[in-house]
Design an enzyme around this catalytic site. Sequence first.
Site, PDB file in Angstrom:
ATOM      1  N   ARG A 117       0.807  -1.235   0.000  1.00 33.31           N
ATOM      2  CA  ARG A 117       0.000   0.000   0.000  1.00 33.31           C
ATOM      3  C   ARG A 117       0.834   1.277   0.000  1.00 33.31           C
ATOM      4  O   ARG A 117       0.360   2.343   0.360  1.00 33.31           O
ATOM      5  CB  ARG A 117      -0.991   0.027   1.159  1.00 33.31           C
ATOM      6  CG  ARG A 117      -1.977  -1.115   1.081  1.00 33.31           C
ATOM      7  CD  ARG A 117      -3.186  -0.900   1.967  1.00 33.31           C
ATOM      8  NE  ARG A 117      -4.064  -2.037   1.842  1.00 33.31           N
ATOM      9  CZ  ARG A 117      -3.884  -3.174   2.491  1.00 33.31           C
ATOM     10  NH1 ARG A 117      -2.873  -3.304   3.336  1.00 33.31           N
ATOM     11  NH2 ARG A 117      -4.703  -4.193   2.310  1.00 33.31           N
ATOM     12  N   GLU A 181      10.278  18.410 -25.686  1.00 33.62           N
ATOM     13  CA  GLU A 181       9.481  18.700 -24.478  1.00 33.62           C
ATOM     14  C   GLU A 181       9.971  19.988 -23.803  1.00 33.62           C
ATOM     15  O   GLU A 181       9.211  20.678 -23.133  1.00 33.62           O
ATOM     16  CB  GLU A 181       9.541  17.535 -23.479  1.00 33.62           C
ATOM     17  CG  GLU A 181       8.818  16.266 -23.931  1.00 33.62           C
ATOM     18  CD  GLU A 181       7.299  16.269 -23.661  1.00 33.62           C
ATOM     19  OE1 GLU A 181       6.757  17.278 -23.157  1.00 33.62           O
ATOM     20  OE2 GLU A 181       6.674  15.240 -23.986  1.00 33.62           O
ATOM     21  N   LYS A 223       7.950  22.825 -14.890  1.00 29.97           N
ATOM     22  CA  LYS A 223       7.127  21.674 -14.488  1.00 29.97           C
ATOM     23  C   LYS A 223       6.851  21.736 -12.985  1.00 29.97           C
ATOM     24  O   LYS A 223       5.733  21.482 -12.532  1.00 29.97           O
ATOM     25  CB  LYS A 223       7.812  20.358 -14.874  1.00 29.97           C
ATOM     26  CG  LYS A 223       7.002  19.141 -14.446  1.00 29.97           C
ATOM     27  CD  LYS A 223       6.524  18.265 -15.574  1.00 29.97           C
ATOM     28  CE  LYS A 223       5.415  17.324 -15.136  1.00 29.97           C
ATOM     29  NZ  LYS A 223       5.449  16.012 -15.719  1.00 29.97           N
ATOM     30  N   GLU A 233      -3.999  17.853 -12.408  1.00 30.86           N
ATOM     31  CA  GLU A 233      -4.409  18.210 -13.763  1.00 30.86           C
ATOM     32  C   GLU A 233      -5.875  18.603 -13.858  1.00 30.86           C
ATOM     33  O   GLU A 233      -6.597  18.143 -14.735  1.00 30.86           O
ATOM     34  CB  GLU A 233      -4.114  17.053 -14.719  1.00 30.86           C
ATOM     35  CG  GLU A 233      -3.975  17.505 -16.158  1.00 30.86           C
ATOM     36  CD  GLU A 233      -3.372  16.430 -17.045  1.00 30.86           C
ATOM     37  OE1 GLU A 233      -4.006  16.082 -18.010  1.00 30.86           O
ATOM     38  OE2 GLU A 233      -2.264  15.949 -16.746  1.00 30.86           O
ATOM     39  N   ASN A 241       0.128  19.905 -21.655  1.00 39.75           N
ATOM     40  CA  ASN A 241      -0.278  19.044 -22.765  1.00 39.75           C
ATOM     41  C   ASN A 241      -0.217  19.745 -24.117  1.00 39.75           C
ATOM     42  O   ASN A 241      -0.732  19.221 -25.108  1.00 39.75           O
ATOM     43  CB  ASN A 241      -1.695  18.505 -22.534  1.00 39.75           C
ATOM     44  CG  ASN A 241      -1.725  17.529 -21.385  1.00 39.75           C
ATOM     45  OD1 ASN A 241      -0.747  16.826 -21.140  1.00 39.75           O
ATOM     46  ND2 ASN A 241      -2.827  17.503 -20.664  1.00 39.75           N
ATOM     47  N   HIS A 244       0.221  17.750 -27.239  1.00 40.94           N
ATOM     48  CA  HIS A 244      -0.059  16.357 -26.882  1.00 40.94           C
ATOM     49  C   HIS A 244      -1.405  15.847 -27.393  1.00 40.94           C
ATOM     50  O   HIS A 244      -1.584  14.645 -27.509  1.00 40.94           O
ATOM     51  CB  HIS A 244       0.023  16.165 -25.362  1.00 40.94           C
ATOM     52  CG  HIS A 244       1.435  16.136 -24.848  1.00 40.94           C
ATOM     53  ND1 HIS A 244       2.302  17.190 -25.012  1.00 40.94           N
ATOM     54  CD2 HIS A 244       2.138  15.175 -24.187  1.00 40.94           C
ATOM     55  CE1 HIS A 244       3.466  16.883 -24.465  1.00 40.94           C
ATOM     56  NE2 HIS A 244       3.406  15.662 -23.959  1.00 40.94           N
ATOM     57  N   HIS A 248      -0.581  12.502 -29.023  1.00 40.66           N
ATOM     58  CA  HIS A 248      -1.078  11.195 -28.561  1.00 40.66           C
ATOM     59  C   HIS A 248      -1.814  10.461 -29.672  1.00 40.66           C
ATOM     60  O   HIS A 248      -1.679   9.237 -29.825  1.00 40.66           O
ATOM     61  CB  HIS A 248      -2.024  11.382 -27.364  1.00 40.66           C
ATOM     62  CG  HIS A 248      -1.314  11.704 -26.090  1.00 40.66           C
ATOM     63  ND1 HIS A 248      -1.862  12.524 -25.118  1.00 40.66           N
ATOM     64  CD2 HIS A 248      -0.099  11.339 -25.626  1.00 40.66           C
ATOM     65  CE1 HIS A 248      -1.000  12.642 -24.111  1.00 40.66           C
ATOM     66  NE2 HIS A 248       0.071  11.929 -24.390  1.00 40.66           N
TER      67      HIS A 248
HETATM   68  N1  LIG Z   1       4.775  10.318 -15.707  1.00 40.61           N
HETATM   69  C1  LIG Z   1       4.821  11.318 -16.570  1.00 40.61           C
HETATM   70  O1  LIG Z   1       4.461  12.456 -16.255  1.00 40.61           O
HETATM   71  C2  LIG Z   1       5.369  11.054 -17.930  1.00 40.61           C
HETATM   72  C3  LIG Z   1       5.653  12.125 -18.773  1.00 40.61           C
HETATM   73  C4  LIG Z   1       6.209  11.865 -20.028  1.00 40.61           C
HETATM   74  C5  LIG Z   1       6.457  10.557 -20.408  1.00 40.61           C
HETATM   75  N2  LIG Z   1       6.163   9.522 -19.588  1.00 40.61           N
HETATM   76  C6  LIG Z   1       6.440   8.127 -19.974  1.00 40.61           C
HETATM   77  O2  LIG Z   1       7.835   7.992 -20.210  1.00 40.61           O
HETATM   78  C7  LIG Z   1       8.053   6.940 -21.135  1.00 40.61           C
HETATM   79  C8  LIG Z   1       9.086   7.382 -22.158  1.00 40.61           C
HETATM   80  O3  LIG Z   1      10.272   7.681 -21.484  1.00 40.61           O
HETATM   81  P1  LIG Z   1      11.662   7.902 -22.241  1.00 40.61           P
HETATM   82  O4  LIG Z   1      11.450   8.751 -23.416  1.00 40.61           O
HETATM   83  O5  LIG Z   1      12.615   8.321 -21.200  1.00 40.61           O
HETATM   84  O6  LIG Z   1      11.982   6.478 -22.836  1.00 40.61           O
HETATM   85  P2  LIG Z   1      12.576   5.120 -22.220  1.00 40.61           P
HETATM   86  O7  LIG Z   1      12.327   5.016 -20.780  1.00 40.61           O
HETATM   87  O8  LIG Z   1      12.078   4.041 -23.104  1.00 40.61           O
HETATM   88  O9  LIG Z   1      14.138   5.266 -22.490  1.00 40.61           O
HETATM   89  C9  LIG Z   1      14.613   5.253 -23.814  1.00 40.61           C
HETATM   90  C10 LIG Z   1      15.786   4.299 -23.993  1.00 40.61           C
HETATM   91  O10 LIG Z   1      16.991   4.906 -23.515  1.00 40.61           O
HETATM   92  C11 LIG Z   1      17.673   4.041 -22.605  1.00 40.61           C
HETATM   93  N3  LIG Z   1      18.401   4.934 -21.702  1.00 40.61           N
HETATM   94  C12 LIG Z   1      17.935   5.535 -20.589  1.00 40.61           C
HETATM   95  N4  LIG Z   1      18.871   6.362 -20.084  1.00 40.61           N
HETATM   96  C13 LIG Z   1      19.955   6.275 -20.881  1.00 40.61           C
HETATM   97  C14 LIG Z   1      21.233   6.898 -20.870  1.00 40.61           C
HETATM   98  N5  LIG Z   1      21.560   7.814 -19.958  1.00 40.61           N
HETATM   99  N6  LIG Z   1      22.110   6.559 -21.850  1.00 40.61           N
HETATM  100  C15 LIG Z   1      21.765   5.665 -22.809  1.00 40.61           C
HETATM  101  N7  LIG Z   1      20.575   5.051 -22.870  1.00 40.61           N
HETATM  102  C16 LIG Z   1      19.673   5.363 -21.916  1.00 40.61           C
HETATM  103  C17 LIG Z   1      16.555   3.229 -22.021  1.00 40.61           C
HETATM  104  O11 LIG Z   1      17.004   2.033 -21.441  1.00 40.61           O
HETATM  105  C18 LIG Z   1      15.657   2.990 -23.224  1.00 40.61           C
HETATM  106  O12 LIG Z   1      16.146   1.966 -24.024  1.00 40.61           O
HETATM  107  C19 LIG Z   1       6.708   6.596 -21.736  1.00 40.61           C
HETATM  108  O13 LIG Z   1       6.286   5.363 -21.226  1.00 40.61           O
HETATM  109  C20 LIG Z   1       5.798   7.732 -21.262  1.00 40.61           C
HETATM  110  O14 LIG Z   1       4.471   7.292 -21.075  1.00 40.61           O
HETATM  111  C21 LIG Z   1       5.635   9.754 -18.358  1.00 40.61           C
HETATM  112 ZN   LIG Z   2       5.045  14.564 -23.139  1.00 45.66          ZN
END
Ligand SMILES: NC(=O)c1ccc[n+]([C@@H]2O[C@H](COP(=O)([O-])OP(=O)(O)OC[C@H]3O[C@@H](n4cnc5c(N)ncnc54)[C@H](O)[C@@H]3O)[C@@H](O)[C@H]2O)c1
Ligand SMILES: [Zn+2]
Length: 366
Positions: A117, A181, A223, A233, A241, A244, A248
């Site tokens: 939890r 972003e 942010k 939100e 957004n 977005h 999306h």
């Molecule tokens: N919670 C939120 O507010 C929020 C906001 C935006 C996105 N997201 C989520 O984030 C995800 C996308 O995240 P992302 O773009 O970071 O992609 P990701 O987590 O898939 O990372 C991209 C790739 O880079 C690799 N990687 C990570 N750090 C590295 C580094 N320093 N050097 C080399 N490789 C590295 C990872 O292992 C992966 O293969 C989505 O699932 C999305 O829904 C969440």
């Molecule tokens: Zn985004």
Amino acid sequence: MPTYRVRTPARTYEAVIERGILHRVSDYLPAHAGTIFIVTTEDVWRLHGDRVQTSFQNRPVKVLFFPGREERKRLAEVESLAEQMVAEGADRTSIVVAFGGGIVNDLGGFLAAIFMRGLPVLQIPTTLLSQVDAAVGGKTGANLKSGKNLIGAFHQPLAVLIDPDVIATLPDREYRAGLYEIIKCGIIRDGDLFDLFQNERERILNRNHAVLEHIICGAVRIKAEVVSEDEKESDLRRILNYGHTIGHALEAETAYVRFLHGEAVAFGMVVAARLAGDAGGLARREVERIAEVVASYGPIPSLEGIDPKRLFARLASDKKTLQGKVHFVLPVRIGAVKVVSGIPEPDVIAAIQWAVERYSADRAVA
Ligand SMILES: NC(=O)c1ccc[n+]([C@@H]2O[C@H](COP(=O)([O-])OP(=O)(O)OC[C@H]3O[C@@H](n4cnc5c(N)ncnc54)[C@H](O)[C@@H]3O)[C@@H](O)[C@H]2O)c1
Ligand SMILES: [Zn+2]
């Protein structure tokens, strides 16, 4: 070191941006915590894990690996990680450290939110996108078969530790996806940040240390401010957004394989800029400036074959669609936006068509 305070009803915490902070992770954990469970991926651990590991010295640490791909951001993986924690003796004094990109931040955060939890989580984002977006704000979750991020929880972290040094190893395409972003943050709330993207393209793309730190700070500050004013939100947070609504829809339309999230948002920002111009609020030259600056950090994959009508039809099924109304975040100038709903379908389709033509095949990623 730049530190931004995030104040939410659930918790107040800091997002710290500091080169080399990976060596000091342990300072941000309660002294009497039990076992520390680091959720990460093998690639990130291989590249940067040693620094985190040494920072813990003699504290009890277990490293849990997760495959890290979007199709594995599922409840089944959360369950598997939770079972591993139980097998390793986790209890209510344990702490989760999410160390990786946005997928790890989301999934590790969600694991922490629901394990017994709720356990505290420390977020250590390692992609540019996760440093400026995913790790700050407390949104955690996983995907369902029927859609992305459809299950999850708000779970604010103990802190967010951002080390710009880890960006050095990020593949170019992932890096540029994160830049979009940050450009978004400039358009919604900070005209100077946007200008920097227009004037410092070379240094930004070359990952110059000083400029990189500056733009990360700019985005995290925005942010943190927005989340502090509106954790869940209901209103203000919706400005994040920008780009977005269409982004999306484009990701869904291409089954999440053709575009990275940031790339889809880049396209969405250009469409929304055009809509803002049509609706009269945004000067034509500013519409062009947004389209050109965004394109100058490309290329993004080709938009070939994207049907504007089908994209429009996707908008209605977006989880952010409220009571059947599609909302767009539209700039009134660069640095300020408003939320608009009820834009007629033909206008949206025309703006999509215009942007699809700008992003013709010659700008495509191979
Ligand atoms: N919670 C939120 O507010 C929020 C906001 C935006 C996105 N997201 C989520 O984030 C995800 C996308 O995240 P992302 O773009 O970071 O992609 P990701 O987590 O898939 O990372 C991209 C790739 O880079 C690799 N990687 C990570 N750090 C590295 C580094 N320093 N050097 C080399 N490789 C590295 C990872 O292992 C992966 O293969 C989505 O699932 C999305 O829904 C969440
Ligand atoms: Zn985004």
